[in-house]
Design a protein around this motif. Structure first.
Motif, PDB file in Angstrom:
ATOM      1  N   ALA B 212       0.844  -1.206   0.000  1.00 11.72           N
ATOM      2  CA  ALA B 212       0.000   0.000   0.000  1.00 11.72           C
ATOM      3  C   ALA B 212       0.872   1.247   0.000  1.00 11.72           C
ATOM      4  O   ALA B 212       0.607   2.214  -0.726  1.00 11.72           O
ATOM      5  CB  ALA B 212      -0.930  -0.020   1.212  1.00 11.72           C
ATOM      6  N   GLY B 213       1.920   1.234   0.821  1.00  8.90           N
ATOM      7  CA  GLY B 213       2.833   2.379   0.877  1.00  8.90           C
ATOM      8  C   GLY B 213       3.541   2.563  -0.452  1.00  8.90           C
ATOM      9  O   GLY B 213       3.701   3.679  -0.960  1.00  8.90           O
ATOM     10  N   TYR B 214       3.970   1.457  -1.025  1.00  4.26           N
ATOM     11  CA  TYR B 214       4.686   1.473  -2.294  1.00  4.26           C
ATOM     12  C   TYR B 214       3.819   2.080  -3.396  1.00  4.26           C
ATOM     13  O   TYR B 214       4.235   3.004  -4.112  1.00  4.26           O
ATOM     14  CB  TYR B 214       5.071   0.033  -2.643  1.00  4.26           C
ATOM     15  N   PHE B 215       2.562   1.600  -3.490  1.00  3.23           N
ATOM     16  CA  PHE B 215       1.673   2.093  -4.558  1.00  3.23           C
ATOM     17  C   PHE B 215       1.214   3.518  -4.298  1.00  3.23           C
ATOM     18  O   PHE B 215       0.977   4.283  -5.218  1.00  3.23           O
ATOM     19  CB  PHE B 215       0.486   1.147  -4.732  1.00  3.23           C
ATOM     20  N   PHE B 216       1.103   3.864  -3.029  1.00  4.14           N
ATOM     21  CA  PHE B 216       0.741   5.237  -2.677  1.00  4.14           C
ATOM     22  C   PHE B 216       1.801   6.206  -3.219  1.00  4.14           C
ATOM     23  O   PHE B 216       1.499   7.214  -3.849  1.00  4.14           O
ATOM     24  CB  PHE B 216       0.626   5.351  -1.155  1.00  4.14           C
ATOM     25  N   ALA B 217       3.081   5.852  -3.001  1.00  3.07           N
ATOM     26  CA  ALA B 217       4.170   6.704  -3.492  1.00  3.07           C
ATOM     27  C   ALA B 217       4.172   6.741  -5.019  1.00  3.07           C
ATOM     28  O   ALA B 217       4.434   7.772  -5.634  1.00  3.07           O
ATOM     29  CB  ALA B 217       5.505   6.187  -2.968  1.00  3.07           C
ATOM     30  N   GLU B 218       3.852   5.609  -5.620  1.00  2.00           N
ATOM     31  CA  GLU B 218       3.810   5.539  -7.080  1.00  2.00           C
ATOM     32  C   GLU B 218       2.719   6.447  -7.629  1.00  2.00           C
ATOM     33  O   GLU B 218       2.920   7.208  -8.576  1.00  2.00           O
ATOM     34  CB  GLU B 218       3.567   4.097  -7.520  1.00  2.00           C
ATOM     35  N   THR B 219       1.534   6.399  -6.997  1.00  2.00           N
ATOM     36  CA  THR B 219       0.404   7.211  -7.425  1.00  2.00           C
ATOM     37  C   THR B 219       0.736   8.701  -7.341  1.00  2.00           C
ATOM     38  O   THR B 219       0.427   9.481  -8.212  1.00  2.00           O
ATOM     39  CB  THR B 219      -0.826   6.902  -6.552  1.00  2.00           C
ATOM     40  N   LEU B 220       1.405   9.071  -6.246  1.00  2.00           N
ATOM     41  CA  LEU B 220       1.753  10.477  -6.076  1.00  2.00           C
ATOM     42  C   LEU B 220       2.986  10.854  -6.881  1.00  2.00           C
ATOM     43  O   LEU B 220       3.385  12.008  -6.906  1.00  2.00           O
ATOM     44  CB  LEU B 220       2.035  10.779  -4.609  1.00  2.00           C
ATOM     45  N   GLU B 221       3.635   9.848  -7.482  1.00  2.00           N
ATOM     46  CA  GLU B 221       4.912  10.044  -8.167  1.00  2.00           C
ATOM     47  C   GLU B 221       5.903  10.777  -7.280  1.00  2.00           C
ATOM     48  O   GLU B 221       6.460  11.813  -7.625  1.00  2.00           O
ATOM     49  CB  GLU B 221       4.709  10.757  -9.493  1.00  2.00           C
ATOM     50  N   LEU B 222       6.088  10.252  -6.124  1.00  2.00           N
ATOM     51  CA  LEU B 222       6.980  10.866  -5.143  1.00  2.00           C
ATOM     52  C   LEU B 222       8.427  10.669  -5.546  1.00  2.00           C
ATOM     53  O   LEU B 222       8.987   9.593  -5.381  1.00  2.00           O
ATOM     54  CB  LEU B 222       6.782  10.206  -3.783  1.00  2.00           C
ATOM     55  N   ILE B 223       9.010  11.692  -6.092  1.00  2.00           N
ATOM     56  CA  ILE B 223      10.410  11.578  -6.499  1.00  2.00           C
ATOM     57  C   ILE B 223      11.274  12.172  -5.393  1.00  2.00           C
ATOM     58  O   ILE B 223      10.948  13.220  -4.844  1.00  2.00           O
ATOM     59  CB  ILE B 223      10.652  12.328  -7.829  1.00  2.00           C
ATOM     60  N   PRO B 224      12.330  11.500  -5.040  1.00  2.00           N
ATOM     61  CA  PRO B 224      13.197  12.063  -4.000  1.00  2.00           C
ATOM     62  C   PRO B 224      14.019  13.227  -4.526  1.00  2.00           C
ATOM     63  O   PRO B 224      14.163  13.394  -5.729  1.00  2.00           O
ATOM     64  CB  PRO B 224      14.089  10.892  -3.620  1.00  2.00           C
ATOM     65  N   ASN B 225      14.543  14.027  -3.611  1.00  2.00           N
ATOM     66  CA  ASN B 225      15.409  15.131  -4.005  1.00  2.00           C
ATOM     67  C   ASN B 225      16.646  14.609  -4.709  1.00  2.00           C
ATOM     68  O   ASN B 225      17.138  15.179  -5.654  1.00  2.00           O
ATOM     69  CB  ASN B 225      15.908  15.899  -2.778  1.00  2.00           C
ATOM     70  N   ALA B 226      17.146  13.550  -4.112  1.00  2.00           N
ATOM     71  CA  ALA B 226      18.401  13.037  -4.626  1.00  2.00           C
ATOM     72  C   ALA B 226      18.338  11.541  -4.543  1.00  2.00           C
ATOM     73  O   ALA B 226      17.804  10.999  -3.598  1.00  2.00           O
ATOM     74  CB  ALA B 226      19.548  13.547  -3.772  1.00  2.00           C
ATOM     75  N   TYR B 227      18.838  10.883  -5.554  1.00  2.00           N
ATOM     76  CA  TYR B 227      18.838   9.449  -5.450  1.00  2.00           C
ATOM     77  C   TYR B 227      20.069   8.853  -6.087  1.00  2.00           C
ATOM     78  O   TYR B 227      20.733   9.471  -6.903  1.00  2.00           O
ATOM     79  CB  TYR B 227      17.567   8.816  -6.001  1.00  2.00           C
ATOM     80  N   THR B 228      20.361   7.673  -5.681  1.00  2.00           N
ATOM     81  CA  THR B 228      21.504   6.989  -6.240  1.00  2.00           C
ATOM     82  C   THR B 228      21.006   5.644  -6.700  1.00  2.00           C
ATOM     83  O   THR B 228      20.251   4.994  -6.004  1.00  2.00           O
ATOM     84  CB  THR B 228      22.623   6.856  -5.200  1.00  2.00           C
ATOM     85  N   ILE B 229      21.334   5.284  -7.901  1.00  2.00           N
ATOM     86  CA  ILE B 229      20.794   4.037  -8.402  1.00  2.00           C
ATOM     87  C   ILE B 229      21.857   2.990  -8.649  1.00  2.00           C
ATOM     88  O   ILE B 229      21.640   1.823  -8.409  1.00  2.00           O
ATOM     89  CB  ILE B 229      19.955   4.246  -9.690  1.00  2.00           C
ATOM     90  N   SER B 230      23.005   3.439  -9.100  1.00  2.00           N
ATOM     91  CA  SER B 230      23.970   2.424  -9.514  1.00  2.00           C
ATOM     92  C   SER B 230      24.634   1.790  -8.303  1.00  2.00           C
ATOM     93  O   SER B 230      24.897   2.439  -7.312  1.00  2.00           O
ATOM     94  CB  SER B 230      25.024   3.062 -10.404  1.00  2.00           C
ATOM     95  N   PRO B 231      24.906   0.484  -8.401  1.00  2.00           N
ATOM     96  CA  PRO B 231      25.630  -0.189  -7.324  1.00  2.00           C
ATOM     97  C   PRO B 231      27.023   0.406  -7.145  1.00  2.00           C
ATOM     98  O   PRO B 231      27.589   0.979  -8.061  1.00  2.00           O
ATOM     99  CB  PRO B 231      25.727  -1.641  -7.801  1.00  2.00           C
ATOM    100  N   ALA B 232      27.539   0.266  -5.945  1.00  2.00           N
ATOM    101  CA  ALA B 232      28.867   0.800  -5.645  1.00  2.00           C
ATOM    102  C   ALA B 232      29.940  -0.081  -6.272  1.00  2.00           C
ATOM    103  O   ALA B 232      29.719  -1.245  -6.537  1.00  2.00           O
ATOM    104  CB  ALA B 232      29.070   0.851  -4.138  1.00  2.00           C
ATOM    105  N   LYS B 233      31.115   0.534  -6.470  1.00  2.00           N
ATOM    106  CA  LYS B 233      32.229  -0.273  -6.985  1.00  2.00           C
ATOM    107  C   LYS B 233      32.938  -0.874  -5.792  1.00  2.00           C
ATOM    108  O   LYS B 233      33.704  -0.231  -5.099  1.00  2.00           O
ATOM    109  CB  LYS B 233      33.205   0.615  -7.769  1.00  2.00           C
ATOM    110  N   MET B 234      32.643  -2.130  -5.536  1.00  2.00           N
ATOM    111  CA  MET B 234      33.272  -2.778  -4.396  1.00  2.00           C
ATOM    112  C   MET B 234      34.194  -3.865  -4.905  1.00  2.00           C
ATOM    113  O   MET B 234      34.027  -4.367  -6.004  1.00  2.00           O
ATOM    114  CB  MET B 234      32.196  -3.331  -3.473  1.00  2.00           C
ATOM    115  N   ARG B 235      35.150  -4.218  -4.067  1.00  2.00           N
ATOM    116  CA  ARG B 235      36.080  -5.274  -4.450  1.00  2.00           C
ATOM    117  C   ARG B 235      35.313  -6.560  -4.716  1.00  2.00           C
ATOM    118  O   ARG B 235      34.372  -6.875  -3.989  1.00  2.00           O
ATOM    119  CB  ARG B 235      37.103  -5.508  -3.333  1.00  2.00           C
TER     120      ARG B 235
END
Lengths: 337, 618
Positions: B212-235
């Motif tokens: 419900a929370g997930y779809f609620f955010a989707e409906t409102l198109e709640l975009i964050p101020n800042a986001y990071t999507i790509s995985p980190a470069k780890m060993r």
């Protein structure tokens, strides 16, 4: 054919090269020699015997035994001995302690070791005084007793060690005078055989700071009249003439004379050391006349190690973890390429 | 409802910081853990910081009852839970009030507006409702009637009382944040399935609210101020998320297996160290003997007994417990038995701040015993390297036959981070000093020439029967000796033994600069904060600032003085009033040790460090 030679020790095998430094005439010598004589009878290998002590005159004991030993810090011997036994359950572990070491500074460890019932043996040298610090009252000193720290008389009522021990759940409790080496030796052998924590209280005379503290109970000429030496399965009978005994009158133990008021030996209580309910054992340890000696309680119970061992076996049998790597790589992991 | 006074310009950044706050019964720790674990599975680097009150259930809605969980997720290396927040999720007014200061201006607050009742506002000491009085106009406020929406979502699910319905609103918040940051719900739904195996209605309920929370955010198109999507470069390697205390426990498991000894833990519950006991009691399958004793003293006493009898023995505690163990530790030291004491430091003195972090037990670890009684002191510096240093503590104590104090702290002990799993095969060997055979001339205090470590003769070995104890002993036979010269020799031998450990530990290597204007010195749990601050300041163009972070405190690494000489200024940063600085002053003459100290029960903030360092180089 394989030759199996069972090594038979003598007391000399358990005597270390260290000079014994207790005061001349101290009962501690009796306890030491009793132990050195008891060990060869126990059928235990010398390298499997460990003596652990805290601080006080009694705690010098390990130095005089040619076994493994640790002379540790004040009051903590039960904790240290527990660790030794849990690390290697094959060892015969002995705690040598005094009334101050066990019931004052080490009181907490004393009650908890008895509660857990780890298979340890504790020998409590009770002389109702602090010896090594030179004569202060201890938790077993009597009210009114004049000592260096109670010049006008002690105002703190004492513990009765057996009462405290049974209250804490002790499964084995014996009490014995400090001047009867044969009986001490036998009690040590019985304590060793007993599975669980055993506690032996030795009424130990301190010739310097509390001389004669038990003489009205333990001296040769009075001991038969003043003590009742209890044996499992035997009637509670005492006295030089073996004519006194104990009966239960309502909720109190009462001394009766055989032949008076129609009392016969049949009327006397029969000692049952193995009874689970400690009520009668409690009454016996509190008795002021006669003073109960011998093995007052010897109730067979599951030991702490047995419980732990059973759980460990069960967990091991059901576990998918055999090596630490199995654990580390289990569950939620992810791979970075 | 979204206040649009702040214009949203979403940007992709390397890392974001999110904090979940609410009542101590609102499930914020669970919410935060789920979000960080999910992000780690996604491939982000993470660092977390749980911050909770010492009361188990503080009065509802009160300011001091606020429980928080902060997580820092990055597509780059992340070494602290972060300073300033990109997103604050506040489940009640008290949470908002106590945490708003950390939010970056213009950034987002999600609140459960149902919780902003008159009563709760009063409890949080708000005179007017902050959602209505324009006091939040510099932020982007997303008001969600979370309690009502949760109730609505759960209509028709049977077997739920009102309390469990209200309590699952944290999953509504989590669902929203998952959508905002593009995270999958699968990990958390799997978690429900495991946790509520025998209660299918709870699996259903929690999943419904999360969705419900997930779809609620989707409906409102709640975009964050800042986001990071790509995985980190780890060993490359296999990773898992691990808490510092778990890593500590596992380090000892590994050391026991590697050394071929059984592991014995004697312990008494104390915050924040108890989780090590909780972890080790589970591992009976490895033969671990975890003994909960009647007090702190019996905890260490039993460990000393187990050590005498040949186990790898450890005891775990926090500051007040270390004080109680002091005498027994002195005993282990004079008997020269192996023993590791783990002190998960918390705010002191006395009971102090049990759930907050501090580094104020350093001097106690160094000197908190009677007589001349040095021990090895080492410190872990990240949640994951608690594993490495627990292992190292065990190795040092077994190879050098002297107690080791391992210092961690509440911050790294409760924090979690990705751990690149170390297989037993990749760990260095541990050689214990157990004597197997009796020889003619063997004495308990015969020593190894190089390390001065004595042999370990354990009960059960024929011919090696001996007595040891707390009394001073003859330097050869181990018998009691009060001889004046012997005592002085033994005192110096025991000190020299610790000093020679220097030959077996790594040198200190500075990061970022080998020489230059400023050397930042830290030790233990502050590594993440100091590392990211020095890194940032270097990236801003100050190339002459180095970081020397110490894991070995007693003895110090051999090259310490050499390193100090290479920098014009030195600043020692600690979460105490200057304890490591004191140790450095005692050891190294002719240097000025500047200090930066924080004693608030909290880790260093990035900005406060950078500000301080800049003052010194500009």
């Amino acid at each position: 054919m394989e030759a199996i030679t069972e090594q038979k020790y003598t007391f000399k095998d358990f005597t270390s090269d260290q000079e014994v430094r207790w005061c001349p005439g101290c009962d501690d010598y009796v306890i030491l020699r009793s132990m050195q004589k008891a060990l060869p009878e126990m059928g235990v290998k010398r390298e499997d015997v460990v003596f652990i002590s805290g601080i006080g005159c009694s705690s010098r004991f390990p130095y005089y035994m040619n076994t493994y030993g640790m002379h540790t810090i004040h009051g903590r011997a039960p904790g240290i001995a527990s660790g030794v036994k849990l690390a290697n359950p094959n060892l015969s572990v002995w705690v040598m302690t005094g009334d101050g070491d066990s019931m004052a500074i080490g009181g907490n460890h004393f009650i908890h070791v008895l509660r857990r019932n780890i298979d340890l043996n504790i020998v409590l040298f009770n002389n109702e005084i602090y010896g090594l610090t030179k004569g202060q009252f201890s938790p077993t000193s009597l009210v009114g007793q004049k000592t260096k720290s109670s010049p006008y008389g002690n105002t703190q009522p004492p513990f009765i060690p057996g009462e405290l021990a049974l209250g804490a759940g002790a499964r084995f409790f014996g009490r014995i005078g400090g001047n009867v080496p044969k009986e001490i030796t036998q009690m040590m052998i019985d304590a060793h055989k007993f599975k669980g924590t055993s506690l032996i209280e030795v009424l130990q005379n301190c010739v310097i700071f509390n001389d004669g503290c038990f003489s009205n109970i333990t001296d040769k000429d009075v001991k038969e009249d003043k003590q009742i030496f209890l044996e499992h399965g035997k009637p509670m009978i005492f006295g030089k003439n073996r004519d006194k005994g104990l009966v239960l009158n309502k909720l109190k133990l009462e001394v009766v004379t055989i032949g008076e008021n129609g009392i016969t030996q049949e009327d006397l209580l029969v000692h049952d050391a193995k009874e689970k309910d400690p009520t009668l054992h409690q009454m016996l340890v509190r008795l002021e006349y006669p003073v109960a000696t011998g093995i007052i309680r010897s109730f067979d119970d599951v030991t702490f190690e047995e419980r732990e061992d059973a759980l460990t076996k069960q967990v091991k049998a059901n576990s998918k973890f055999k090596k630490t790597d199995d654990l580390f790589f289990s569950g939620e992991t992810y791979t970075v390429k | 409802m979204i206040s649009d006074k702040v214009k949203l310009q979403p940007e992709v950044v390397e890392a974001v910081v999110i904090r979940f706050v609410g009542d101590s019964g609102d499930g914020m720790q669970l919410t935060g853990t789920q979000f960080s674990d999910t992000s780690a599975m996604f491939g982000n680097d993470i660092a977390t910081f749980p911050n909770y009150p010492s009361e188990i259930r503080a009065p509802q809605g009160s300011l001091y009852g606020v429980s928080g969980f902060q997580v820092h997720i990055g597509s780059v290396e992340v070494s602290t839970p972060g300073d300033n927040l990109d997103l604050l999720v506040a489940m009640n007014p008290a949470g908002l009030k106590t945490n708003l200061h950390a939010l970056k201006p213009g950034h987002t607050i999600i609140v459960d507006s149902d919780a902003f009742s008159k009563k709760n506002l009063e409890k949080a000491q708000y005179e007017t409702n902050p959602l209505e009085d324009n006091s939040l106009e510099n932020y982007r406020v997303i008001q969600v009637d979370m309690t009502s929406l949760t109730k609505e979502a759960l209509k028709g699910v049977e077997g739920l009382d009102n309390k469990s319905i209200t309590r699952s609103k944290n999953m509504f918040a989590l669902g929203m944040v998952y959508w905002m940051y593009g995270r999958s719900r699968d990990y958390t739904i799997d978690f429900f399935k495991k946790k509520f195996k025998s209660k299918p209605h709870l699996i259903e309920a929690n999943t419904k609210v999360l969705n419900a929370g997930y779809f609620f955010a989707e409906t409102l198109e709640l975009i964050p101020n800042a986001y990071t999507i790509s995985p980190a470069k780890m060993r490359p390697g296999t990773y898992r998320i691990i808490m510092g205390n778990t890593a500590t426990a596992w380090g000892f498991l590994a050391a026991a297996e590697k050394s071929g000894l059984e592991l014995f833990l004697g312990s008494y519950p104390i915050t924040p160290a108890t989780d090590i006991l909780h972890e080790l009691v589970k591992h009976k399958h490895f033969g671990v003997k975890a003994f909960q004793a009647e007090d702190e003293i019996a905890g260490i006493a039993s460990a000393i007994g187990a050590s005498f009898a040949g186990d790898l023995a450890i005891t775990t505690t926090s500051g007040p417990g270390l004080a109680l163990k002091g005498e027994a530790l002195g005993l282990a030291m004079i008997m020269e038995l192996p023993l590791v004491v783990v002190n998960v430091q918390r705010g002191g003195p006395s009971t102090g701040l049990p759930t907050k972090t501090e580094q104020s037990d350093l001097l106690q670890a160094m000197y908190g015993r009677n007589g001349e009684s040095p021990v090895i002191v080492i410190a872990a510096s990240t949640p994951a390297n608690c594993f490495q240093y627990a292992y190292e503590a065990a190795k040092l104590t077994l190879e050098h036959m002297t107690p080791v104090i391992l210092l961690t702290d509440g911050y790294i002990a409760n924090g979690s981070a990705p751990w690149k799993i170390t297989s037993l095969n990749d760990l260095p060997d541990i050689k214990n000093r157990i004597s197997k055979n009796a020889s003619e001339n063997c004495h308990p205090y015969d020593r190894d020439e190089a390390t001065l470590a004595r042999n370990w003769a354990i009960p059960g070995t024929p011919g090696l029967e001996h007595r040891i104890g707390g009394l001073e002993k003859d330097r050869i036979t181990g018998n009691v000796s009060q001889a004046p010269e012997n005592h002085e020799i033994m005192t110096k031998v025991r000190a020299e033994k610790i000093k020679r450990v220097q030959n077996y530990i790594p040198e200190i290597k500075p990061e970022f600069a080998e020489e230059g204007d400023l050397l930042v010195i830290g030790w233990g749990g502050t590594y993440g904060s100091l590392h990211s601050a020095v890194k940032q300041i270097n990236e801003e163009g100050h190339k002459n600032i180095g970081l020397a972070h110490f894991n070995y405190i007693n003895p110090l690494p051999k090259n310490t003085e050499e390193l100090l000489k290479k920098f014009k200024k030195i600043i020692v940063c600690e979460l105490n009033n200057g304890q490591f600085a004191k140790i450095l002053k005692i050891n190294f003459n002719g240097f000025e040790f500047l200090q930066f100290n924080k004693i608030q029960g909290l880790p260093f903030g990035n900005n406060e460090l950078i500000e301080e360092f800049k003052k010194l180089v500009e």
